[in-house]
Write a protein that holds these residues in place. Sequence first.
Motif, PDB file in Angstrom:
ATOM      1  N   VAL A  24       0.657  -1.226   0.199  1.00  0.00           N
ATOM      2  CA  VAL A  24      -0.419  -0.102   0.231  1.00  0.00           C
ATOM      3  C   VAL A  24       0.536   1.352   0.110  1.00  0.00           C
ATOM      4  CG1 VAL A  24      -1.848   1.263   1.422  1.00  0.00           C
ATOM      5  CG2 VAL A  24      -2.356  -0.862   1.055  1.00  0.00           C
ATOM      6  N   VAL A  26       0.869   5.991   0.001  1.00  0.00           N
ATOM      7  CA  VAL A  26       0.334   7.009   0.466  1.00  0.00           C
ATOM      8  C   VAL A  26       1.225   8.324  -0.973  1.00  0.00           C
ATOM      9  CG1 VAL A  26      -0.353   5.975   2.225  1.00  0.00           C
ATOM     10  CG2 VAL A  26       1.753   6.997   3.158  1.00  0.00           C
ATOM     11  N   VAL A  43      -4.530   7.668  -1.576  1.00  0.00           N
ATOM     12  CA  VAL A  43      -4.119   5.656  -1.294  1.00  0.00           C
ATOM     13  C   VAL A  43      -4.472   4.860  -2.480  1.00  0.00           C
ATOM     14  CG1 VAL A  43      -3.872   3.813  -0.033  1.00  0.00           C
ATOM     15  CG2 VAL A  43      -4.301   6.377   1.221  1.00  0.00           C
ATOM     16  N   TYR A  45      -2.544   0.645  -4.371  1.00  0.00           N
ATOM     17  CA  TYR A  45      -1.913   0.034  -3.828  1.00  0.00           C
ATOM     18  C   TYR A  45      -1.154  -1.359  -4.618  1.00  0.00           C
ATOM     19  CZ  TYR A  45      -5.784  -3.612  -4.815  1.00  0.00           C
ATOM     20  OH  TYR A  45      -6.599  -3.723  -5.646  1.00  0.00           O
ATOM     21  N   TRP A  57     -10.508   0.916   5.589  1.00  0.00           N
ATOM     22  CA  TRP A  57     -10.489   2.519   6.006  1.00  0.00           C
ATOM     23  C   TRP A  57     -11.157   2.224   7.634  1.00  0.00           C
ATOM     24  CZ3 TRP A  57      -7.505   5.861   4.421  1.00  0.00           C
ATOM     25  CH2 TRP A  57      -7.828   6.156   3.016  1.00  0.00           C
ATOM     26  N   SER A 100      -8.284   6.314  -3.213  1.00  0.00           N
ATOM     27  CA  SER A 100      -8.269   7.332  -2.420  1.00  0.00           C
ATOM     28  C   SER A 100      -9.707   7.775  -1.448  1.00  0.00           C
ATOM     29  CB  SER A 100      -7.795   8.311  -3.116  1.00  0.00           C
ATOM     30  OG  SER A 100      -6.392   8.530  -3.353  1.00  0.00           O
ATOM     31  N   CYS A 116      -5.728   2.705   6.323  1.00  0.00           N
ATOM     32  CA  CYS A 116      -5.809   2.023   5.090  1.00  0.00           C
ATOM     33  C   CYS A 116      -5.667   0.503   5.055  1.00  0.00           C
ATOM     34  CB  CYS A 116      -5.975   2.920   3.656  1.00  0.00           C
ATOM     35  SG  CYS A 116      -6.366   1.825   2.904  1.00  0.00           S
ATOM     36  N   GLY A 132      -1.573   1.737   4.796  1.00  0.00           N
ATOM     37  CA  GLY A 132      -0.958   2.702   4.376  1.00  0.00           C
ATOM     38  C   GLY A 132      -1.766   4.358   5.708  1.00  0.00           C
TER      39      GLY A 132
END
Length: 376
Positions: A24, A26, A43, A45, A57, A100, A116, A132
């Motif tokens: 992940v 950011v 965010v 991955y 989340w 995101s 996340c 993240g």
Amino acid sequence: MRALAAAALALAALLGPAAAMLEVHVASGSVFAVEGRPAVLPVWYTSRSQKKPYVTWLLHKPDADPFQILTYLDGVVKVEESDLKRRISFLYPVLSHNLSVLINGTQEHDSGQYMCTVNVADDSSSTGKNVGVINLTVLVPPAAPACRLQGSPAVGGNVTLSCASRKGKPLPSYQWQRAAPAAQVFFPPMQDRARGTLKLTNLSLDMSGVYVCAAENRAGSATCNVTLEVLSTPRLPAEEAGRAGGGGQRDQGRRRGSQKPGVGQKRRAGRRLPHQHPVLGAGRPPQARGPPRRLRRRLRRPGQRHRRLAGPPAPGSPPPPPAARRRRPGQDGCRGRHGAGAEPGRLPGVTPPPPEKPTPPLYFDFLGFFFFPSAF
């Protein structure tokens, strides 16, 4: 050359599987947003698997345990019950690997740590690589400040201008300046930017004008102003007391003094004491008020002779004549009220009232008592 080629192939073989492992990413670990405006937490991955991920989340606040706010499982998006339920969503489709989220209408209590977590069925990651973390800080612009003036704005005096805002995150700083046409900017130590005060000393007439205070932080700014009018002479203490809130007592005193006296007050106001008399009381102290009340009946009045006590009659002197007795109407042979003995000029049957004796002024008794004490 063959050795170099073999080394390159070996390196590619080692980096290939590692690059394909779940991880992940950011864009920034800290995100700032202004209250009321939207915020984006970026965010995404990477994974070598093509299966659908399991995304969660969570929000962690300093005063509470982490709790779920948004999930994606088996192609279904679920928004958990929280203050963000109607304001949070994925910004892109989850299968695009972009996870995101968008938060609309951010509020101050939305600040916190957002995490996340991503899991894929046939892919693994090293410890902590599938999580993240982003810290969201919601900034609050300053509220409209309040400007005040303290002190006596007279020539040669000192005043302090203060400015304070009841809201703002981070805490606002303050900047004072004088408005046009005589624009002026102030600096420490005259100005305290943290407390919002401006001290003006040794005032003069040309320092009169409008002074503006600006409260500002990273989220915005707000202003207020105060008018300084320097007087050539200081205000009287009574005026200062009225400005400080004592005007009601002063007005009450005026109303009390303007009340008209009642009937009893008028009577007491018109009554004079003996020592206040314009004739008898002139130059006399209050204690010299004349004879007591019990002696006033014994004072001689004008037109009367003082009766002296007679001693025993002398031997051989004739006896005193009998005192004349006052006769009533109808006596001495008269035939009563309706008889012929009525006096001329008087209606028959009507008895006249006794004549009233004139009451001489009281000050004659006082004069006789002081100038002829032997007569009393």
